[in-house]
Design an enzyme around this catalytic site. Structure first.
Site, PDB file in Angstrom:
ATOM      1  N   GLU A 214       0.884  -1.162   0.000  1.00  0.00           N
ATOM      2  CA  GLU A 214       0.000   0.000   0.000  1.00  0.00           C
ATOM      3  C   GLU A 214       0.917   1.206   0.000  1.00  0.00           C
ATOM      4  OE1 GLU A 214      -1.782   2.821   3.052  1.00  0.00           O
ATOM      5  OE2 GLU A 214      -2.425   0.786   3.567  1.00  0.00           O
TER       6      GLU A 214
ATOM      7  N   CYS B  63      -2.696   7.819   4.598  1.00  0.00           N
ATOM      8  CA  CYS B  63      -2.608   7.316   3.228  1.00  0.00           C
ATOM      9  C   CYS B  63      -3.945   7.434   2.514  1.00  0.00           C
ATOM     10  CB  CYS B  63      -2.137   5.860   3.236  1.00  0.00           C
ATOM     11  SG  CYS B  63      -3.144   4.772   4.257  1.00  0.00           S
TER      12      CYS B  63
END
Length: 694
Positions: free
Chosen positions: A269, A308
């Site tokens: 990720e 994020c």
């Protein structure tokens, strides 16, 4: 972890079920990093892994960790996750105090700490509800591979025989670890955690609590506090790496031979220029506009924008750019108090480190040089509030006030490629819905997008246009504005990850993430062999028709394959008519001979399917109390052959799957039920679900 929690000033590692730190001399003479309070610059601890035996950690996970976890079923592991969640929940107060040193406010800390504990609770619950009380997961129904049914095929999932290595980012030192630990542990795979250095002391504090709880078995969890640059050297196809961080680091790790050619499973990720799209109907004054502004400000300020999943690109109708900037700026002025999270009234803390602050400021400067304009905020040193008024704000604190940028060129390359990982977002205008879709796609793959509209047609066009570019899409409107978990909050039930620039990985998603830690294997063999391996009775496998009705057996006595076959019962026209009149189901196939005969599926009037099911229950039931406590449903029901007046039916019931509950005095039994007629043609098939005493 502070020195008061461990009595030392070196952040420790936990290797081979023992705490480890390098010697003071090694720390003085070797590579080390000083970690500091994000708000004050106070030195907290030193991080060093000089002399740590990474190979031994991997070997210990594969041996002791695999053996210990392999002794448990999915349900037993799920119960340990629940127990661990309860323990951490009761001991989380010191974690909040330590989290404040990372720059996190109380609200930020709840997202990280409570959110991580919540993942444990969720997997503890879903594991017991959705997985068998076994060690193998069967994937889908069996496939018949021979005419006589003696050769079948299916798929099974078994745990990876190696270790799950998680390499985490600095922004969520608790949630980042627990959201990866939970599915790996539930699958039965031991974990090695490598947190980011700036906030790894908080991760170490959580591991200390986990170790003190004595809930997890030996080897299930290890911690490397500091660099672990050689860890991939010791991994192979048995292992898995879950990475969260920058795309450049992910690409470097993926180029390692263990990943590139050695078969290590690698999921990542990475950077993500997430978008929030305001629908053309969501004009100022609508609930949608208000919810959109609230979401934008939240994502810019929570965790100081270090998420994020934060909103980086705010895509709005071109004529509303000014309105959005003005409304967001006003909300920031009214609600955001920047400062030390320990100070009264502070709502936004510092970035995690001065290095992180410098990186965000550099990114903003690059965006400005590439065509962006400051629409709100500045890069000047902000006014901040400190817990101790005697502390000067400028020298030590990694503070940055929120910044909003606007762009003349809404397709500028920098806008859609440079991520300022802090309290920064761009507001750009689109011409029409198709243009909004195009702009969102320029991010080249993102974790999440928000679509804010109350128009179903606009929502459909936007979602179908952007979904393939995103791992998650939130549809925000007046109906869910209060109940929504928000743009930036992944939930353990749904997938977290995204395509392209976002890394192409996938975490969470309920039981999907458990399967990521398992190998899917095609299994071929006879019905008896598949039954023995999977613990589920397969058609064609042996049955046991004993003198004792299976319903008279408790779970300790019942065995897979125990079965009973009923006598035949004839169906009459009077039975069919009475059922139609009693239930009100007077569909023509049950009441009109001429119309039924004209139907290509029926020979004339036929019995109701539910009449046959009711009779089947009467044919197989044993009426005395216990051990069967309740029938709680049917699964996979199919009606195959119609039954006309004059036909007869019987039912064969076979114990198919037995699932004891670890915490109750009963368990679930699924029974394979087959209705046949007097010619042995199959009339219906289904599974009967019962609760049975242990």
């Amino acid at each position: 972890m502070t020195s008061t929690m461990l009595g030392i000033d070196i952040v420790p590692s936990f290797i081979e079920d023992a705490w480890w730190t390098p010697s003071q001399e090694t720390v003085r003479n070797g590579a080390r990093t000083v970690v500091r309070d994000a708000s004050t610059g106070e030195e907290l601890a030193v991080v060093s892994t000089d002399g740590l035996d990474t190979a031994a950690a991997v070997a210990y996970a594969r041996s002791a960790g695999q053996a210990a976890l392999g002794a448990f079923t999915f349900h037993e592991r799920a119960l340990k996750l629940k127990e661990l969640a309860q323990y951490l929940n009761a001991h989380r107060q010191p974690l909040y105090e330590l989290s404040a040193r990372t720059g996190a406010t109380r609200g930020d800390s709840m997202v990280d700490i409570d959110g991580g504990i919540g993942v444990l609770f969720t997997f503890g619950s879903k594991g017991r509800r959705e997985l068998p009380n076994a060690q193998v997961i069967v994937d889908g129904p069996a496939e018949t591979l021979s005419k006589d049914g003696s050769f079948l095929g299916t798929h099974i999932h078994t745990r990876l025989p190696g270790v799950a290595v998680q390499i985490n980012a600095f922004n969520f030192p608790v949630w980042g670890m627990l959201e990866k630990l939970a599915p790996a542990f539930l699958a039965g795979v031991p974990t090695i955690v490598k947190p980011a250095t700036p906030t790894g002391y908080l991760t170490a504090a959580v591991v200390k609590l986990i170790v003190e709880s004595d809930i997890l078995p030996r080897g299930a969890l290890q911690l490397i506090s500091g660099p672990a640059r050689d860890i991939l050297d010791y991994l192979d196809y048995r292992d898995m790496v879950s990475f969260t961080g920058s795309a450049s680091t992910a690409n470097h790790l993926k180029s390692h031979s263990s990943v590139a050619t050695g078969g290590v499973r690698f999921t990542s990720e990475t950077d993500s220029l997430n978008a929030a799209i305001l629908g053309p109907d969501a004009v100022p004054g609508t609930p949608e506009f208000e919810a959109f502004i609230k979401s934008l400000v939240t994502e810019v300020t929570v965790k100081a924008g270090q998420k994020c999943t934060g909103i980086r690109r705010t895509i709005v109708p071109r004529n509303l750019v000014g309105d959005v900037v003005a409304a967001a700026g006003e909300r920031i002025r009214q609600r955001v108090v920047l400062g030390d999270p320990r100070a009264e009234g502070v709502t936004m803390g510092a970035l995690a480190s001065l290095e992180q602050l410098e990186g965000v400021q550099d990114a903003v400067r690059e965006l400005l040089a590439s065509g962006g304009s400051l629409a709100y905020g500045s890069l000047d040193a902000p006014d901040v509030t400190h817990a101790d008024s005697s502390i000067a704000p400028a020298p030590g604190g990694a503070f940055m006030a929120p910044v909003l940028l606007t762009w003349e060129d809404v397709e500028a390359g920098a806008l859609h490629s440079i991520e300022a990982f802090g309290p920064v977002a761009s507001v750009i205008g689109y011409d029409d819905v198709a243009h909004a879709v195009q702009l969102a796609a320029l991010g080249a793959g993102s974790l999440v997008a928000t679509v804010c509209t109350n128009d179903p047609d606009i929502a459909r066009e936007l979602v179908t246009g952007i979904a393939a570019h995103h791992g998650r899409v939130l549809i925000l409107n007046r109906e869910d504005a209060r109940s929504s978990t928000g743009h930036g909050s992944p939930v353990p039930h749904l997938v977290h990850g995204g395509p392209g620039r976002a890394g192409g990985g996938e975490e969470l998603g309920g039981m999907r993430s458990v399967l990521h830690h398992m190998q899917r294997t095609a299994l071929q063999g006879s019905p008896n062999m598949l039954t023995a391996i999977t613990g589920i009775w397969h058609t064609g496998a042996d049955r046991s028709f004993g003198d004792v009705h299976p319903f008279r057996k408790n779970l300790a006595e019942l065995r897979i394959g125990d079965a009973v076959t009923s006598a035949l019962r004839e169906v009459t026209l009077e039975d069919i008519t009475a059922f139609a009149e009693t239930t009100g189901d007077t569909f023509y196939a049950h009441t009109n001979q001429e119309a039924a005969a004209a139907n290509p599926f029926f020979p004339g009037i036929v019995a109701h399917g539910y009449l046959l099911l009711s009779w089947a229950a009467g044919l197989f039931v044993d009426p005395e109390p216990g051990p069967v406590l309740a029938n709680y449903g049917l699964e996979t029901l199919r009606f195959i052959t119609p039954v006309a007046a004059g036909d007869s039916i019987r039912v064969t019931l076979t114990a198919k799957r037995i699932t004891p509950r670890e915490t109750d005095e009963y368990g679930e039994v699924a029974w394979d039920a087959v209705l046949t007629n007097q010619h042995d043609d199959v009339v219906a098939t289904y599974d009967v679900l019962t609760l049975v005493e242990k």
